[in-house]
Design a protein around this motif. Structure first.
Motif: not given
Ligand code: PTJ
Length: 260
Positions: A30, A32-33, A43, A77, A83, A102, A171
């Protein structure tokens, strides 16, 4: 990927970026991915780009839970597929072979492209054909997670709907909460220890996907030789909130001690 020299100090990170952008071009990831991946990278910098002792504790607990589970399911997802496709297959083979697609941004095209991506690998395609691994959630997502309005709520009866333990790499917090409310145990993988997912999961592995999936598989293999009492002992010793606090301290101390 040939353009990235193996000697580059950030080789692994650049390869992961290549996999992510390629998956976007192939209609697997996506949009947004791409953003989610960038947040993960940030992070990971703060954590030190290594599997911490806290992550190792969570990985071992997750492995014990997966070995004890009656119906464990690995939810995947777009980012996960991009990856760690092969590593997910290896882990599922050590369990009951169940992998469920999902997606938050669920479209027929993406589902089709993800299926194609799995089948395009000869060895994985063979395992799917022989039923050694099951790619659920594509044609059989006929059940609904109660109180979850997003398209992530569409699940397979044989998979997430009836699972007792669900592994959810990358998630969003809503589904984690809804799965917990269904009485399931949720193991999440998320580099952001402050996310709602991290806070709501039964066990949160704050580590990078490509580093920790092979470690989960290694400990699942090892723990199959332990008895139930030994496995429960590993689980009982673990405290997710305490572990998340220690990770935040780890980040804080790293930043405090960095000399510029
Ligand atoms: O289900 P899809 O494929 O339609 O896409 C869903 C995305 C990923 C877009 C959706 O779940 C999302 O927006 O996720 P978030 O809320 O951005 O959360 C993703 C979390 O994963 C962030 O907290 C990141 O820090 C973390 N993350 C990103 N890359 C990695 C990671 N954690 C571990 N390993 C990574 N490689």
């Amino acid at each position: 990927m040939d353009t990235i020299p193996k000697t580059h100090p950030r080789y692994k990170s650049l390869i992961n970026r290549e996999k992510i952008t390629k998956a976007f071009d192939e209609g697997i990831l996506a949009k947004a991915g791409l953003i989610a991946h960038g947040r993960g990278e940030a992070f990971d910098y703060l954590i030190g780009e290594e599997t911490t002792s806290m992550a190792m504790k969570a990985i071992k607990t997750a492995a014990a839970m997966l070995v004890l589970a009656k119906n464990p399911v690995i939810s995947i997802n777009g980012n996960t597929v991009a990856l760690v496709r092969e590593e997910i297959v290896k882990l599922s083979e050590e369990l009951n072979g169940k992998i469920e697609v999902n997606l938050f941004y669920r479209t027929e095209d993406r589902l089709k492209n993800i299926k194609k991506f799995f089948e395009s690998n000869e060895s994985i395609g063979k395992k799917i054909n022989e039923g050694r691994i099951k790619l659920l959630g594509i044609e059989d997502a006929n059940k609904k997670i109660p109180n979850l309005d997003s398209l992530r709520g569409k699940v397979s009866e044989e998979g997430i709907y009836s699972a007792d333990v669900v592994l959810v790499p990358l998630e969003d917090g809503d589904r984690t909460e809804a799965l917990i409310n269904m009485g399931k145990k949720v193991i999440s993988i998320d580099l952001n220890p402050l996310s709602r997912t991290a806070q709501k999961s039964t066990v949160t592995i704050v580590d990078e996907l490509t580093r920790c999936i092979p470690l989960i598989t290694k400990f699942v293999r090892e723990y199959k030789h332990l008895n139930k009492k030994e496995l429960y002992e590993i689980i009982e010793k673990y405290d997710n909130n305490q572990n998340l606090k220690e990770i935040l301290h780890h980040i804080f101390n790293r930043l405090k001690n960095i000399s510029l």
